[in-house]
Design an enzyme around this catalytic site. Structure first.
Site, PDB file in Angstrom:
ATOM      1  N   ARG A   1      -5.487 -21.192  24.970  1.00 49.87           N
ATOM      2  CA  ARG A   1      -6.957 -21.240  24.932  1.00 49.87           C
ATOM      3  C   ARG A   1      -7.395 -20.474  23.690  1.00 49.87           C
ATOM      4  O   ARG A   1      -7.177 -19.270  23.597  1.00 49.87           O
ATOM      5  CB  ARG A   1      -7.507 -20.596  26.207  1.00 49.87           C
ATOM      6  CG  ARG A   1      -9.011 -20.579  26.300  1.00 49.87           C
ATOM      7  CD  ARG A   1      -9.453 -19.855  27.564  1.00 49.87           C
ATOM      8  NE  ARG A   1     -10.901 -19.789  27.665  1.00 49.87           N
ATOM      9  CZ  ARG A   1     -11.648 -18.890  27.028  1.00 49.87           C
ATOM     10  NH1 ARG A   1     -11.082 -17.988  26.255  1.00 49.87           N
ATOM     11  NH2 ARG A   1     -12.968 -18.902  27.168  1.00 49.87           N
TER      12      ARG A   1
ATOM     13  N   LYS B   1      -8.525 -11.549  20.858  1.00 50.94           N
ATOM     14  CA  LYS B   1      -8.687 -10.422  21.782  1.00 50.94           C
ATOM     15  C   LYS B   1      -8.256  -9.108  21.152  1.00 50.94           C
ATOM     16  O   LYS B   1      -7.617  -9.089  20.096  1.00 50.94           O
ATOM     17  CB  LYS B   1      -7.923 -10.708  23.078  1.00 50.94           C
ATOM     18  CG  LYS B   1      -8.679 -11.731  23.926  1.00 50.94           C
ATOM     19  CD  LYS B   1      -8.135 -11.919  25.298  1.00 50.94           C
ATOM     20  CE  LYS B   1      -9.024 -12.902  26.067  1.00 50.94           C
ATOM     21  NZ  LYS B   1      -8.366 -13.499  27.206  1.00 50.94           N
TER      22      LYS B   1
HETATM   23  N1  PMM Z   1     -10.412 -15.207  28.494  1.00 52.43           N
HETATM   24  C1  PMM Z   1     -11.742 -15.219  28.400  1.00 52.43           C
HETATM   25  C2  PMM Z   1     -12.496 -16.212  29.029  1.00 52.43           C
HETATM   26  N2  PMM Z   1     -11.885 -17.188  29.730  1.00 52.43           N
HETATM   27  N3  PMM Z   1      -9.929 -18.186  30.530  1.00 52.43           N
HETATM   28  C3  PMM Z   1      -8.619 -18.194  30.654  1.00 52.43           C
HETATM   29  N4  PMM Z   1      -8.025 -19.164  31.382  1.00 52.43           N
HETATM   30  N5  PMM Z   1      -7.834 -17.239  30.065  1.00 52.43           N
HETATM   31  C4  PMM Z   1      -8.369 -16.243  29.336  1.00 52.43           C
HETATM   32  O1  PMM Z   1      -7.604 -15.407  28.848  1.00 52.43           O
HETATM   33  C5  PMM Z   1      -9.776 -16.183  29.201  1.00 52.43           C
HETATM   34  C6  PMM Z   1     -10.538 -17.208  29.828  1.00 52.43           C
HETATM   35  C7  PMM Z   1     -12.437 -14.134  27.637  1.00 52.43           C
HETATM   36  O2  PMM Z   1     -12.343 -14.401  26.282  1.00 52.43           O
HETATM   37  P1  PMM Z   1     -13.533 -15.048  25.390  1.00 52.43           P
HETATM   38  O3  PMM Z   1     -14.723 -14.146  25.560  1.00 52.43           O
HETATM   39  O4  PMM Z   1     -12.949 -15.015  24.047  1.00 52.43           O
HETATM   40  O5  PMM Z   1     -13.835 -16.424  25.853  1.00 52.43           O
END
Ligand code: PMM
Length: 431
Positions: free
Chosen positions: A251, A213
């Site tokens: 994650r 991020k």
């Molecule tokens: N961030 C993204 C998508 N899903 N789910 C959880 N539980 N926590 C997060 O911080 C989160 C998520 C967005 O990030 P990505 O585009 O890298 O998947």
């Protein structure tokens, strides 16, 4: 706590080749398989990007992307979660095998989500991962006007957890997530990580999603460093190491790096003095398979020093461990419907001298018959509690001729507990 790794699997057209839907599905399944092989405990499948500035995807298209992937991975025994803000997709994904609903909006985007999560929890034992959210992420971060980001995120998550419980989600299935990058500046995200304990104190497992991020890039660039993908992945693994042991899960996109980070953090934490560590060793020890007349009940314990663990004051005993029975006990509907494994350890106090001197089966307890009787007792009519099951098994064991007392442990290793755990069990000693 052993922090688990959740591997990110984004099934969006830009994440896989342009060889059409079938090729994209196959590529996503292969990627999910690889993430699991690398050590991801859960593969988080998403069909719509929630990143700031992303284009919304109709739920039909979202489901077309994710459902075949979830079905295929589930069929291979790989645990999946569904990353969605749509109730309809969440329900379809859980029906396809997903064990968690990962809603970055914490049920705020779709008014039907809390009811869907309650249904998924009651019918399938699905977790509900509640992300902190202030609306569709704004690339300009205009909603990141917190007076006290830590207190506000903590209170908002506590509210969402209460709302989920009021809708019918069992509290043991709730996981909280600070929603790093969602209407938060890099600085606010780092403050949340530095105060992770404030969120953990709410009493729910906490998931951390910092992977790749902007906050990671900002920290690197702020130190005058490159912030390319490999640097971001390495930095993400450092976050994993720092969250190890306190976060329920991380994650991440690069599973290998986080698994390595956790191994190193585990070695570091494992070398701390014993008084720093928990003492739940006895109950956490996984049940062992096998049968013996020796001394295997207490891990590392000598029979002469057994004390309260001694069964009926007798040194002689027959010990049956790891007896696996499939049954339908439990307080949840899905436990009653689907059933699960119960592992029984039984230790009965019997004077074995006469049997040994005459090599006579009839002078002892036939362990095959004991096992059969226990299996029958555990399999019959379902009850809510493993306490009741343990009492029932002890009662059966005490009916065998020559048995003076019995210690029975009933393990429920697949119990619906959201946190990572090795085993949960109850033990009774009767009479
Ligand atoms: N961030 C993204 C998508 N899903 N789910 C959880 N539980 N926590 C997060 O911080 C989160 C998520 C967005 O990030 P990505 O585009 O890298 O998947």
């Amino acid at each position: 706590m052993n922090t688990l790794v959740m591997g990110v699997l984004n099934v969006t057209p830009d994440s896989f080749s342009d060889g059409g839907q079938f090729a994209a599905t196959e590529a996503a399944i292969a990627r999910g398989r690889a993430l699991a092989a690398q050590g991801a405990s859960i593969v988080d499948v998403g069909g719509e990007s929630t990143r700031p500035g992303a284009t919304p995807v109709p739920v039909e298209e979202e489901q077309r992307r994710v459902l075949p992937v979830i079905r295929a991975l589930t069929a291979e025994g790989i645990e999946t979660s569904i990353d969605t803000i749509h109730a309809q997709t969440a329900l379809a994904a859980v029906a396809a095998g997903a064990r968690s609903i990962n809603d970055v909006s914490g049920g705020l985007h779709d008014p039907a989500m809390l009811d869907a999560a309650a249904r998924a929890a009651a019918e399938h034992g699905a977790r509900f991962i509640i992300g902190h959210w202030r609306g569709i992420p704004d690339p300009a971060h205009q909603r990141s006007d917190y007076a006290d980001v830590i207190a506000e995120v903590r209170d908002a998550l506590a509210d969402r957890a209460r709302a989920a419980i009021a809708a019918g989600v069992d509290s043991s299935l709730i996981v909280l997530d600070p929603g790093l990058g969602f209407d938060k500046t890099g600085q606010q995200c780092w403050a949340l990580l530095a105060h992770l304990d404030t969120l953990i104190e709410l009493g729910y497992p906490v998931l951390v999603g910092a992977s790749r991020k902007r906050m990671i890039a900002e920290a690197l660039v702020g130190a005058g460093l490159e912030a390319d993908l490999s640097a971001r992945d390495l930095a993400t693994s450092v976050v994993t190491a720092l969250a190890a042991g306190s976060a329920w899960g991380v994650r991440v996109h690069d599973v290998v790096g986080s698994v390595q980070a956790l191994a190193v953090a585990g070695a570091w934490q494992g070398a701390r003095p014993a008084e720093d560590m928990g003492s739940a060793e006895d109950m956490a020890d996984p049940p062992r398979n096998g049968i013996s007349t020796a001394d295997p009940i207490t891990p590392g314990g000598a029979s002469s020093a057994r004390g309260a663990d001694q069964v009926g004051g007798s040194a002689d005993r027959i010990v049956l461990t790891g007896l696996e029975v499939f049954a339908h006990h439990g307080v949840f509907d899905f436990e009653r419907q689907n059933g699960q494994r119960f592992i029984i350890d039984a230790e009965v106090a019997v004077d074995l001298r006469a049997a040994a001197s005459g090599d006579a089966l009839e002078r002892t307890v036939h362990y095959g018959e004991l096992a059969e009787a226990i299996v029958a007792a555990v399999e019959r009519d379902p009850v809510d509690l493993i306490e009741t099951v343990a009492e029932r098994v002890a009662d059966v064991a005490l009916r065998f001729a020559g048995v003076r007392s019995a210690k029975v442990t009933v393990h429920k290793p697949d119990a619906p507990i959201a946190a990572t755990f090795a085993d949960v069990a109850v033990a009774v000693v009767r009479p």
